[in-house]
Design an enzyme around this catalytic site. Sequence first.
Site, PDB file in Angstrom:
ATOM      1  N   ASP A  16       0.851  -1.195   0.000  1.00 50.61           N
ATOM      2  CA  ASP A  16       0.000   0.000   0.000  1.00 50.61           C
ATOM      3  C   ASP A  16       0.886   1.244   0.000  1.00 50.61           C
ATOM      4  O   ASP A  16       2.002   1.213   0.527  1.00 50.61           O
ATOM      5  CB  ASP A  16      -0.920  -0.028   1.233  1.00 50.61           C
ATOM      6  CG  ASP A  16      -2.123   0.878   1.076  1.00 50.61           C
ATOM      7  OD1 ASP A  16      -2.285   1.493  -0.001  1.00 50.61           O
ATOM      8  OD2 ASP A  16      -2.908   0.982   2.036  1.00 50.61           O
ATOM      9  N   ASN A  64     -10.178  -3.552  -6.995  1.00 54.06           N
ATOM     10  CA  ASN A  64      -9.354  -2.520  -7.654  1.00 54.06           C
ATOM     11  C   ASN A  64      -9.885  -2.094  -9.028  1.00 54.06           C
ATOM     12  O   ASN A  64      -9.446  -1.091  -9.583  1.00 54.06           O
ATOM     13  CB  ASN A  64      -7.889  -2.971  -7.778  1.00 54.06           C
ATOM     14  CG  ASN A  64      -7.112  -2.874  -6.490  1.00 54.06           C
ATOM     15  OD1 ASN A  64      -6.145  -3.605  -6.272  1.00 54.06           O
ATOM     16  ND2 ASN A  64      -7.521  -1.985  -5.597  1.00 54.06           N
TER      17      ASN A  64
HETATM   18  C1  FPP Z   1      -1.680  -0.097  -3.528  1.00 53.23           C
HETATM   19  O1  FPP Z   1      -1.247   1.235  -3.406  1.00 53.23           O
HETATM   20  C2  FPP Z   1      -1.021  -0.738  -4.674  1.00 53.23           C
HETATM   21  C3  FPP Z   1      -1.661  -1.414  -5.677  1.00 53.23           C
HETATM   22  C4  FPP Z   1      -3.117  -1.610  -5.707  1.00 53.23           C
HETATM   23  C5  FPP Z   1      -0.906  -1.989  -6.827  1.00 53.23           C
HETATM   24  C6  FPP Z   1       0.277  -2.824  -6.436  1.00 53.23           C
HETATM   25  C7  FPP Z   1       0.948  -3.336  -7.654  1.00 53.23           C
HETATM   26  C8  FPP Z   1       2.288  -3.301  -7.865  1.00 53.23           C
HETATM   27  C9  FPP Z   1       3.262  -2.784  -6.881  1.00 53.23           C
HETATM   28  C10 FPP Z   1       2.829  -3.863  -9.145  1.00 53.23           C
HETATM   29  C11 FPP Z   1       3.218  -5.298  -8.891  1.00 53.23           C
HETATM   30  C12 FPP Z   1       3.500  -5.946 -10.200  1.00 53.23           C
HETATM   31  C13 FPP Z   1       3.881  -7.250 -10.324  1.00 53.23           C
HETATM   32  C14 FPP Z   1       4.148  -7.794 -11.669  1.00 53.23           C
HETATM   33  C15 FPP Z   1       4.066  -8.111  -9.139  1.00 53.23           C
HETATM   34  P1  FPP Z   1      -2.292   2.420  -3.617  1.00 53.23           P
HETATM   35  O2  FPP Z   1      -2.317   2.758  -5.074  1.00 53.23           O
HETATM   36  O3  FPP Z   1      -3.612   2.034  -3.029  1.00 53.23           O
HETATM   37  O4  FPP Z   1      -1.639   3.578  -2.775  1.00 53.23           O
HETATM   38  P2  FPP Z   1      -2.374   4.801  -2.057  1.00 53.23           P
HETATM   39  O5  FPP Z   1      -3.224   4.208  -0.957  1.00 53.23           O
HETATM   40  O6  FPP Z   1      -1.235   5.624  -1.526  1.00 53.23           O
HETATM   41  O7  FPP Z   1      -3.180   5.506  -3.106  1.00 53.23           O
END
Ligand code: FPP
Length: 232
Positions: A16, A64
């Site tokens: 996150d 998501n």
């Molecule tokens: C949450 O942070 C993150 C995600 C929903 C995406 C995670 C995906 C990756 C790191 C890519 C992984 C790829 C592979 C191929 C394994 P957020 O966007 O909710 O953060 P925020 O709460 O600060 O907005």
Amino acid sequence: MEKKPAVPVHLGIIMDGNGRWAQKRSLPRTAGHLEGLKAVKRVIRGASEQGIGFVTFYAFSTENWKRSEQEVSYLMHLFVSKLHGELGYYNRHGIRILVRGNLSGLPAQVQQAVATTVQDTRNNATITAIIALNYGGRDEICRAVNQFIANHPGEAITETSLASNLDLPHLPPVDMIVRSANEQRLSNFLLWDSAYAELAFYEKLWPDWDAEDIQRICEDYGKRVRKFGGVQ
Ligand code: FPP
């Protein structure tokens, strides 16, 4: 001889803070996801150094899809280009890739990238990285129940038979679930497995994680007393 402290056999990670990481730098949210992918690579290596056998990463949840079309399509593009695109890295470091989630709900190109990556890393034996894609704990439990009913009409389901119908039933149970970016909830991650998993929450945003964070997690895990409902 000094006894080595226990490390989790199977660690679950809720990544996150990618969006916040990008926002702090006045970058688009997608830049945070790209940086988050680099953290995934550092963390797999760190986990491997600590002797952790299995790490499950929550990469895309069944919820998501509510994000903007642009962000969803960037993430799907990242899975297509980076899953199989990192094959050399996985093979160099003995990383086996598995995928957990409702794969039939993903675009065909992502399904293809998943299938080839799993196939091409199947003999790697240092560590297993499980990518949770279009994953929801409730969805996984419903799919498991429906699969059981289809194969055993009229029979009552038990905990053992439900567990054996989950997506990757032969994996060891998740010992610890951790989350970055100071949020303290499970968000539909590994609901069945979390029944007796240790939980820990850390302030650092996901794109800043590296091997030292995994070392700290192992130290924290080593201090937990696991009783599984019994007495110590
Ligand atoms: C949450 O942070 C993150 C995600 C929903 C995406 C995670 C995906 C990756 C790191 C890519 C992984 C790829 C592979 C191929 C394994 P957020 O966007 O909710 O953060 P925020 O709460 O600060 O907005």
